[in-house]
Design an enzyme around this catalytic site. Structure first.
Site, PDB file in Angstrom:
ATOM      1  N   LYS A  15      -4.676   9.431  -1.117  1.00  0.00           N
ATOM      2  CA  LYS A  15      -4.077   8.098  -1.341  1.00  0.00           C
ATOM      3  C   LYS A  15      -3.208   8.212  -2.586  1.00  0.00           C
ATOM      4  O   LYS A  15      -3.720   8.445  -3.675  1.00  0.00           O
ATOM      5  CB  LYS A  15      -5.168   7.050  -1.534  1.00  0.00           C
ATOM      6  CG  LYS A  15      -4.618   5.617  -1.591  1.00  0.00           C
ATOM      7  CD  LYS A  15      -5.716   4.572  -1.710  1.00  0.00           C
ATOM      8  CE  LYS A  15      -5.111   3.164  -1.685  1.00  0.00           C
ATOM      9  NZ  LYS A  15      -6.111   2.114  -1.821  1.00  0.00           N
ATOM     10  N   THR A  40     -11.160  -4.059   4.934  1.00  0.00           N
ATOM     11  CA  THR A  40     -10.619  -5.280   5.525  1.00  0.00           C
ATOM     12  C   THR A  40      -9.868  -5.005   6.815  1.00  0.00           C
ATOM     13  O   THR A  40      -9.151  -5.865   7.311  1.00  0.00           O
ATOM     14  CB  THR A  40      -9.663  -5.981   4.544  1.00  0.00           C
ATOM     15  OG1 THR A  40      -8.715  -5.022   4.117  1.00  0.00           O
ATOM     16  CG2 THR A  40     -10.407  -6.531   3.369  1.00  0.00           C
ATOM     17  N   THR A  63      -9.802   1.907   2.050  1.00  0.00           N
ATOM     18  CA  THR A  63      -8.824   2.983   1.823  1.00  0.00           C
ATOM     19  C   THR A  63      -9.077   3.795   0.556  1.00  0.00           C
ATOM     20  O   THR A  63      -8.698   4.962   0.501  1.00  0.00           O
ATOM     21  CB  THR A  63      -7.392   2.425   1.765  1.00  0.00           C
ATOM     22  OG1 THR A  63      -7.361   1.384   0.797  1.00  0.00           O
ATOM     23  CG2 THR A  63      -6.965   1.899   3.111  1.00  0.00           C
ATOM     24  N   ASP A  64      -9.720   3.201  -0.448  1.00  0.00           N
ATOM     25  CA  ASP A  64      -9.796   3.881  -1.754  1.00  0.00           C
ATOM     26  C   ASP A  64     -10.468   5.251  -1.671  1.00  0.00           C
ATOM     27  O   ASP A  64     -10.026   6.199  -2.317  1.00  0.00           O
ATOM     28  CB  ASP A  64     -10.542   3.015  -2.766  1.00  0.00           C
ATOM     29  CG  ASP A  64      -9.655   1.912  -3.325  1.00  0.00           C
ATOM     30  OD1 ASP A  64      -8.492   1.817  -2.886  1.00  0.00           O
ATOM     31  OD2 ASP A  64     -10.125   1.158  -4.191  1.00  0.00           O
TER      32      ASP A  64
END
Lengths: 457, 649
Positions: free
Chosen positions: A271, A116, A192-193
């Site tokens: 992360k 996104t 991001t994952d």
């Protein structure tokens, strides 16, 4: 095209009978005389309730329960509404009044892969659409135009969790092409994952890298005023355009506030939080640099592995698919290892306990794996620290069985590395040797006392 | 020509065709916040917490619209400094964690209020994001959801005011202060559930607006599930007159101010319409204003005595001027008491140009600007004295230019009448320009929160807590607690109604409910009038006081002193206060002993005067006991002892 997405059963039947489509203005008359009027919205709920969602004139959505006595009519079509809205819309106001300077700026390529980071909200439905043309981007984040001459391309639109090694290979190719075309820095927009996996993949695939590559993402979607997307994107463009180092990095918020971003070395970043802006942290290493997007300043924190322009581009693309990342847990069945061996896997990264252990009942299966020339690498689920398999008996047994200690590599990095190594080594022995070599800064031979965070207490 | 001064007493709101609507926002007293599990209380700045600084970026609508006010704040480099107390905020308030599902306790209270107002609950509740750009929401939007539509509230006159919508929404952060481009906010209040009740524009007089606010406030209090105290209820107003425009007025702090604000806004609209008509009469056209160029008149003020201009020029600024053709005299016309049409222009100059203010020829010569300088201005701008007006701004060139462009736009709007504005209420009842009214595109779905179906179970829960009608409550207070009708009427209007009921229920058998009621309606109020900071008292303080009375540890006589002490030292407990003040009640045995001593000392006089000597005895004893024991008790003991003495003879 679906005219009433998300609707099922009686609600769908009523809407279809009325010829209503999402975006139309409809009137709902209930048997008891209550009347609701508003714009028909799509339904996202996965349950099949007989409820129709409309947007009232005050902008609020409500759900109206319907039954066979409900009457629905279309008051105005979507097209008519959009026509009227467009006619009354004021001229588009630019975000910044100043124009970017005409002098030469570094050329930066932004490659979109999904997520996104740069998307537009459809106000009517709340759906988020990708917006990745260079014009869209510079229009949405005009600051980047002051830092670089920006080009952009949407390579793919993949949710982070759906990333696969074949996509890594496509991204490697696209980045290589842009570097060959003379771009002075590359930004890869990514969900991001699994961003750290993809970034690592590029770090191994580019054996010689003349320019910086900055992976960037957003933890808050870009349709909201508090989104971190612009802040991160400006920081990433700054790294791509101006950083002195030529490494693959992940550029994300450095803390919860909007003060600075951090450029992390791809092979050392993880992360560490589901939702915070500063979810990305370097583990067992300091980040490469602090990035101040408003001041347009980059402060080096660590010594770069290679500097901009020092090397010539050498691409070694390709990743072995038959590699598994297995987390050990108490009581884990050796069948899991046997299964991988029997299915022809070529590499296994174990996420063992502590210094690098698994239950001793797994040793036989692991020995069989190694005998089958499967590279077995040990990492630790503690994430922080280095594996050392000489301290306890089980570790020594695993070493004897042929397990390769993964040093202080993150399990995910070791997994990506093994996928790459197996695709580019000519023998089992060479693969094992490469796993112990520091190829892309994935191993930090010195851990100082400060490299471990202090948790609140 | 229009009379320059405005006299509010000369305006009849009904004749102006006044229409007003109310938006009442009331904090709910729920266990947890609306979208997380934080408690719904406030923190002090010295509690442990974390701080961070953020920016908010304007977002674009589908049609490419961007909220102008948001854009301006952002371009100015506005930064928001958040204070996040750990006891009352979490990652959800920090916008670092997605919101949890909507708090059903808040929804049920909202539905109960909706049922009491005769509104129709929606069948499914959808949480929306409403763009808010002042930084008071870390997300940049406020989460809000309509839970019911329709219904009405009845005024004492019997007139019904329609209810348009009932929503539950999250409260915003608390603004602490501004420091340069930094605005400091406290996150404790962010996320506390609010109920928002919006009426239809059925209100036709300023007094009706006040009565409707009062009636809605009372209904909310009767639920017993709303917060009380400063800042827990807030009102916004929508006002228009015949031929006027619906204007939003935000931030009405005090209920009593509502009628004045409504009247003043009606007057403002009337006056702006009069100005429009006068401009038309003078034949002023849009093109005439459009044709005006902004001129640099810095040279006119080379030797000026105006300190403001001299200072601006010294700092490298310029003096720019704009002619407003045919506007002479109109800039000096008051639109509200103390606010002239020129003030409205200045608001625009400040908002769009970021300048401190402006000068206009209707107030010149003055402020150090001489008649010669004005003369020179007219000459330079080729303006006609007695016909044209000139506006000047002294500041950095780009700012001054933007300011005058905004003035030009506003002057053009004067030909149409009243611009669509959101205005801020001020303490004197006037309002000032806050921002243009935001477009409808500022509302979009909160996709992180699933819709909530309003089930039968949810409605049944709501039905159980529907507030009683005021007259039912009144009867109950008289019947159950034996209050006089007058006292019942007072307590039903008091914000402490819920606390009274709780205490009367718990301690009513030992402390007369009428006394507990008078604690709120009489003692607290008169202490507040004396300047005692009674708002410092917590509910726990008040309950402890009543319990101490019930347990005979404190006499009623000592209560005012006790309250005063606690209000001034709110960190102390009642027990500590009693000890500190030395007002522990004295055991009866000690009272008897003191009385006996006094009687003995006064024996001769008692024998001579009999019971008439009671006052003498009391005079001896009471100074040693005042505040520590009920005077009536002392009197009865003294009487008995005197009788014993006399009878024993």
């Amino acid at each position: 095209m679906e005219t009433v997405p998300g609707y099922t059963g009686i609600a769908r039947a009523l809407l279809e009978r009325a010829g209503a489509r999402v975006g139309d203005r409809i009137r709902i008359v209930q048997r008891d005389g209550r009347v609701f009027e508003g714009i028909l919205m799509p339904r996202y709920a996965l349950s099949a309730k007989p409820i129709i969602v409309i947007k009232l004139d005050n902008g609020y959505n409500i759900g109206v329960r319907v039954d066979e006595h409900t009457e629905i009519t279309v008051v105005k079509t979507r097209e008519a509404i959009l026509r009227e809205a467009a006619a009354g819309a004021p001229a588009v106001v630019p975000l910044l009044e100043e124009q970017p300077p005409l002098e030469k700026r570094p050329r930066v390529m932004i490659i979109g892969t999904g997520g996104t980071i740069a998307s537009k909200i459809e106000y009517e439905t709340g759906a988020v659409k990708p917006a990745m043309s260079a014009r869209d981007l510079v229009e949405a984040v005009p600051e980047i135009g002051f830092i670089a001459e920006v080009s952009a391309e949407v390579l793919m639109n993949i949710l982070s969790e759906n990333m696969r090694p074949e996509y890594w290979e496509r991204i490697v190719d696209a980045v290589a092409k842009s570097i060959a075309e003379g771009f002075e820095g590359i930004v890869v927009a990514h969900g991001t994952d699994t961003m750290a996996y993809t970034a690592s993949a590029l770090a191994f695939a580019f054996r010689g890298l003349p320019v910086p590559i900055a992976f960037v993402g957003a933890q808050r979607s870009s349709d909201r005023p508090s989104s971190d997307a612009s802040f991160n994107l400006i920081s990433a463009v700054l790294v791509a355009a101006r950083a002195p180092f030529a490494e693959v990095t992940v550029v994300m918020h450095g803390e919860t506030g909007d003060t600075y971003a951090l450029a992390h070395r791809a092979t050392k970043v993880r992360k560490m939080h589901t939702s915070r802006r500063d979810a990305f942290q370097s583990i067992n290493a300091r980040p490469l640099a602090r990035v101040y997007p408003f001041e347009r300043r980059i402060e080096l924190v660590s010594e770069p592995l290679q500097r901009r322009g020092e090397q010539e581009l050498r691409v070694m693309n390709g990743f072995e698919r038959k590699v598994a990342l297995v987390k050990y847990y108490p009581g884990m069945d050796s069948e899991i290892i046997d299964f991988l061996v029997d299915r022809g896997y070529r590499g296994i990264v174990l996420e063992g306990t502590g210094l690098g252990h698994v239950g001793e009942w797994l040793v036989d299966s692991i020995r069989r794996a190694v005998e089958n020339e499967i590279v077995v690498v040990m990492t630790s689920q503690t994430l922080f620290g280095r594996v050392n398999m000489n301290v306890y008996a089980t570790g020594r047994k695993l070493l004897a069985a042929g397990v390769v200690p993964g040093d202080d590599m993150l399990p995910e990095t070791a997994f990506v590395k093994l996928s790459w190594v197996l695709a580019h080594s000519s023998s089992f022995e060479e693969a094992k040797r490469l796993m112990r070599e520091n190829l892309a800064g994935e191993i930090n031979p010195r851990h100082t006392v400060d490299l471990y965070p202090r948790w609140p207490h | 020509m229009i009379e320059p001064k405005v006299d509010p007493s000369k305006y009849d709101p009904r004749e102006l065709g006044l229409k007003a609507g109310l938006e009442i926002h009331q904090q709910l007293n729920t266990r947890a916040k609306l979208f997380c599990n934080c408690p719904t209380r406030l923190s002090s700045e010295d509690e442990p917490g974390d701080e961070f600084v953020r920016q908010l970026r304007p977002t674009r609508s589908e049609l490419g619209e961007v909220d102008i006010a948001a854009l301006f704040e952002w371009r100015k480099g506005r930064m928001y400094h958040y204070h996040a107390p750990r006891a009352t905020s979490c990652l959800v308030e920090a916008d670092e964690e997605p919101p949890h599902e909507i708090n059903q306790e808040a929804v049920v209270i909202g539905l109960a209020v909706a049922l009491a107002l005769g509104a129709t609950p929606v069948d499914e509740i959808h949480v929306m994001r409403k763009i808010v750009i002042d930084g008071s929401n870390t997300t940049g939007f406020q989460r809000t959801a309509i839970i019911a539509l329709g219904g009405s509230i009845e005024l004492e006159s019997g007139k019904k005011i329609g209810i348009a919508t009932i929503a539950v929404e999250e409260d915003a952060s608390r603004k602490l202060r501004e420091e340069g481009r930094y605005v400091h906010y406290m996150l404790d209040r962010l996320g506390i559930p609010l109920i928002e009740i919006s009426t239809e524009p059925d209100i036709e007089t300023p007094e009706e607006a006040y009565e409707a606010a009062l009636a809605i406030g009372q209904l909310l209090r009767l639920t017993g599930r709303v917060k009380r105290g400063i800042g827990t209820i807030r009102q916004d107003l929508n006002v228009s007159i015949r031929g006027g425009v619906k204007t939003e007025i935000k931030g009405v702090q005090r209920l009593e101010l509502i009628p004045k604000i409504v009247l003043y806004e009606a007057i403002r609209q009337k006056r702006l319409l009069e100005i429009r008509d006068e401009l038309k009469r003078r034949g002023v056209r849009q093109e005439d204003i459009d044709a005006q160029e902004i001129a640099d008149v810095t040279d006119v003020f080379k030797k000026t005595k105006s300190k403001i201009i001299a200072r601006a020029v010294k700092r490298g600024g310029r003096v720019l001027a704009l002619k407003l053709p045919g506007f002479h005299g109109l800039l000096g016309v008051e639109v509200q008491p103390g606010r002239r049409f020129g003030t409205e222009l200045a608001d625009y100059a400040r908002f769009w140009g970021g300048v401190g203010g402006l000068f206009h020829t209707d107030e010149l010569p003055g402020y150090g600007i001489s008649a010669e300088e004005v003369e020179e201005l007219y000459k330079l701008l080729n303006a006609k004295k007695g016909w044209d007006a000139i506006v000047i701004v002294a500041d950095e060139e780009p700012k001054a230019r933007k300011a005058l462009e905004a003035v030009k736009e506003r002057a053009k709007m004067a030909l149409e009448g009243i611009p669509k504005e959101t205005r801020a209420a001020q303490e004197d009842g006037t309002t000032k320009f806050m921002r243009p009214q935001p477009g409808s595109a500022r509302m979009y779905p909160e996709t992180d929160i699933p819709p909530l179906e309003v089930t039968k179970e949810l409605l049944n829960k709501a039905r159980k807590i529907v507030p009683e009608k005021p007259h039912e409550k009144l009867e109950k207070l008289v019947r159950k607690y034996g209050l006089s009708e007058q006292l019942a009427r007072q307590i039903i209007r008091d914000i402490h109604l819920d606390l009274f009921e709780k205490l009367a229920e718990k301690y009513g058998s030992r402390v007369a409910p009428s006394y507990i009621a008078s604690l709120f309606t009489n003692i607290l109020r008169s202490l507040a009038r004396e300047g005692v900071p009674v708002s410092n008292l917590s509910d726990t303080h008040i309950e402890e006081i009543v319990r101490a009375i019930a347990e005979g540890k404190v006499s009623k006589d000592a209560v005012p002193d006790l309250i005063k002490y606690l209000a001034e030292n709110p960190s102390r407990s009642v027990e500590e206060a009693v000890r500190e003040l030395g007002i522990e009640t004295v055991p009866v045995e000690k009272v008897e002993k003191l009385v006996e001593e006094a009687v003995k000392q006064l024996e001769a006089e008692i024998r001579a005067r009999g019971l008439a000597a009671l006052n003498k005895v009391m005079g001896r004893v009471m100074p040693k006991l005042r505040g520590k024991v009920d005077g009536k008790l002392v009197a009865s003991i003294a009487k008995r002892k005197i009788e014993e003495l006399l009878g024993g003879n």
